[in-house]
Design an enzyme around this catalytic site. Structure first.
Site, PDB file in Angstrom:
ATOM      1  CG  HIS A  24      -1.902  -1.118   1.212  1.00 14.31           C
ATOM      2  ND1 HIS A  24      -1.593  -2.348   1.760  1.00 14.31           N
ATOM      3  CD2 HIS A  24      -3.150  -1.220   0.725  1.00 14.31           C
ATOM      4  CE1 HIS A  24      -2.630  -3.151   1.611  1.00 14.31           C
ATOM      5  NE2 HIS A  24      -3.582  -2.490   0.986  1.00 14.31           N
ATOM      6  CG  ASP A  80      -2.767   3.004   3.663  1.00 18.52           C
ATOM      7  OD1 ASP A  80      -3.121   4.033   4.271  1.00 18.52           O
ATOM      8  OD2 ASP A  80      -3.487   2.007   3.541  1.00 18.52           O
ATOM      9  CG  ASP A  96      -6.026   4.798   2.940  1.00 20.13           C
ATOM     10  OD1 ASP A  96      -5.501   4.821   4.071  1.00 20.13           O
ATOM     11  OD2 ASP A  96      -6.762   3.875   2.554  1.00 20.13           O
ATOM     12  N   GLY A 147      -5.679   8.457  12.952  1.00 18.23           N
ATOM     13  CA  GLY A 147      -7.004   8.129  13.471  1.00 18.23           C
ATOM     14  C   GLY A 147      -7.341   8.921  14.712  1.00 18.23           C
TER      15      GLY A 147
END
Length: 581
Positions: free
Chosen positions: A225, A404, A406, A562
């Protein structure tokens, strides 16, 4: 991170996956069709049939020809196509499973990444609820990503190629679900891979490189990724690079003189065959030197990472059954093995999509105290969606350093779907709105974020299902539900360097404020303060979960994306509510 924009031949970034799927099906009308309401299940025209085990693969876009390129006769019967570098959602996967069920069971094969595991596990659960026997195999062939004693934590990279070919041949031969699984697991147990990256890739939505690397540097053991590798070193000559990769693989797979292997030298998207053949030349010489013969070999692009420059080497140690299955004929867009294929058999659609139950709620029985009405709550969620869009590139940049790249894109896709779902909620309660958000997010995203936030919204809605409006206590309960829902689905704990490191202190601080007599806005302020402290603390932590776990100490010094998005969401929600009530 460089501000230089990369160039891609695309139209609108949000249309890339749908347009690529459409183009692929149009390019191979004799092999492929598109099935299901989601528009994400690519199915082999003559693959599924009655009495045959149905094989489904899937994963994020950007790895072409992996995954849909392996859909065809004698290979995978269908592929569920996710967003770029993001797992397909359970509904994407179920569209594929429904299309290939032949009454002999369904087997899922995919790379061993958190998002894929979560989403395919949910699909297995749904298959079994429909009376369909289902098995799943998470391919974990990447020797660089974990030591042998922790092989279950390894990533799936180009070794998917061998597992798909073996499983497809076993199913085509008519083997049972149990025996197809045994053949695939045998192939996996004998397959090892490792790669090297010479450049970063860039997501189509951001046009920015996921990480920076010098012109004289290489990432050894990178992920498919675009994750940074296990270590960074000075660029070496092709033979030296091949030696490092093959030595690591040989130390793990333990070959002896007289053994036979099959070899895949795989380009990652921007490495031409000129270089790949030079690598293969060295691999062949090294194997010959230790008395190991090559049964079959492939050189080319079979599992890429967008436009990343680099290559990987995969070896599969052969036995008689694997030789038979690897040599069996197949036909797909990216892999064809010559030989006679039996005439197409009959296929009867068996597994229908279940109708969703619509719950009826007696609003007169709900607690009406509180300033946050369903309309105020809906507006707050729309405010969150807008802020996530505004912060998308920043969140992706944070993720590009240790993951990665995204996360911002994925969150934006999910919250954009929530925005669309909330366009007309009628007189739904906050609990019903939360459930609507859960479905929209999961169907749109997949990845690890989809199941985690879907579970979060469901759990949060359940916490306040007896409420019409939310007061301070109920608002804290809703936030608590977000945290507990994520934990129940993903299993992360405080200190793992995940979104929980923001949500957990947010709940704790909000609960303390509530117990101290704080009003609703003060409780939300406390939640935001807790989330910010937790977010900032993640920079001091080593990753224990997800793709960044493979980086070990290299993840220290960087904020978890996150946790950052959790703080962004809470602040947007608080500001909207504060400005409305």
């Amino acid at each position: 991170m460089s501000d230089v924009k990369t160039k891609k031949l695309i139209n609108e970034p949000e249309d890339i996956v749908a347009e690529a799927i459409e183009g692929m099906v149009l390019a191979y009308p004799d092999m492929l069709s598109l099935e299901g309401a989601t528009g994400r299940a690519v199915v082999a025209l003559d693959g599924p049939r009655d009495g045959k085990v149905g094989l489904v693969t899937g994963g994020g876009s950007g790895h072409e020809p992996l995954f849909a390129g392996y859909v065809g006769r004698g290979l995978m019967d269908a592929a569920a196509v996710g967003n770029v570098f993001a797992s397909p959602s359970p509904e994407h996967i179920m569209d594929a499973a429904r299309a290939v069920d032949g009454g002999a069971g369904v087997m899922f094969l995919y790379g061993n990444y958190t998002g894929d595991v979560l989403n395919f596990d949910m699909a297995v659960e749904e298959c079994r609820e429909n009376g369909i026997e289902a098995r799943s195999i998470a391919v974990n062939d990447d020797v660089a990503s974990a030591p042998a004693e922790s092989a279950e934590e390894r990533r799936g990279v180009a070794g998917n190629f061998f597992v798909f070919k073996v499983a497809g041949a076993a199913a085509e031969e008519g083997r049972s679900l149990k025996d197809c699984e045994a053949a695939a697991r045998n192939a996996l147990s004998r397959t090892r891979s490792m790669g090297v990256a010479l450049s970063a890739c860039s997501l189509p939505q951001t046009g920015k490189l996921n990480f920076e690397i010098g012109h004289d540097e290489m990432e050894v053991g990178m992920g498919i990724h675009g994750e940074p590798g296990m270590r960074r070193g000075t660029l070496k000559k092709a033979d030296d690079v091949a030696d490092e990769l093959i030595d690591t693989i040989l130390n793990d797979i333990k070959l002896s003189q007289g053994d036979s292997v099959s070899v895949l030298v795989n380009g990652l998207g921007a490495t031409g065959q000129l270089e790949l053949f030079i690598l293969y030349r060295r691999v062949a010489k090294r194997l010959k030197d230790i008395g190991v013969s090559i049964h079959k070999s492939w050189v080319g692009e079979y599992a890429t990472s967008l436009e990343m420059a680099g290559a990987s080497i995969s070896l599969m140690k052969m036995d008689d059954d694997l030789k038979k299955l690897l040599d069996a004929p197949c036909q797909s867009p990216c892999l064809t093995v010559a030989g006679a294929l039996a005439p197409r058999g009959k296929h009867t659609l068996r597994m229908a999509k279940a109708a969703a139950d619509v719950a009826t709620i007696d609003r007169s029985q709900l607690i009406g105290d509180g300033a946050v009405t369903p309309d105020v709550f809906r507006d707050a969620m729309l405010a969150v969606a807008q802020v996530i869009t505004d912060k998308r590139d920043w969140l992706s940049e944070l993720d590009g350093v240790i993951g990665d790249g995204d996360h911002g894109v994925t969150m934006d896709i999910g919250w954009s779907a929530v925005r669309d779902a909330l366009a007309d909620v009628g007189d739904e309660t906050i609990s019903q709105i939360s459930n609507r958000m859960a479905k929209a997010f999961l169907d749109a995203v997949g990845a690890s974020t989809g199941p985690l936030y879907s579970s979060a919204f469901k759990a949060a809605g359940a916490k306040v299902e007896n409420r019409l409006n939310l007061d301070a206590s109920a608002m804290v309960d809703w936030i608590d539900g977000i945290c507990s829902g994520i934990v129940s689905r993903g299993g992360a704990k405080l200190g793992d360097k995940t979104m929980i490191d923001a949500w957990s202190p947010a709940v704790e601080q909000a609960r303390q404020a509530l117990n101290g007599g704080a009003d609703l806005i003060a409780c939300l302020d406390a939640a935001c303060i807790g989330a910010k402290k937790g977010r900032d603390h993640t920079a001091e932590l080593e990753s224990k979960r997800g793709r960044s776990k493979k980086l070990g100490e290299r993840s220290i010094g960087h904020v978890d994306p996150g946790a950052a998005s959790a703080h962004v969401m809470l602040v947007a929600m608080k500001d909207s509510i504060k400005n409305t009530i």
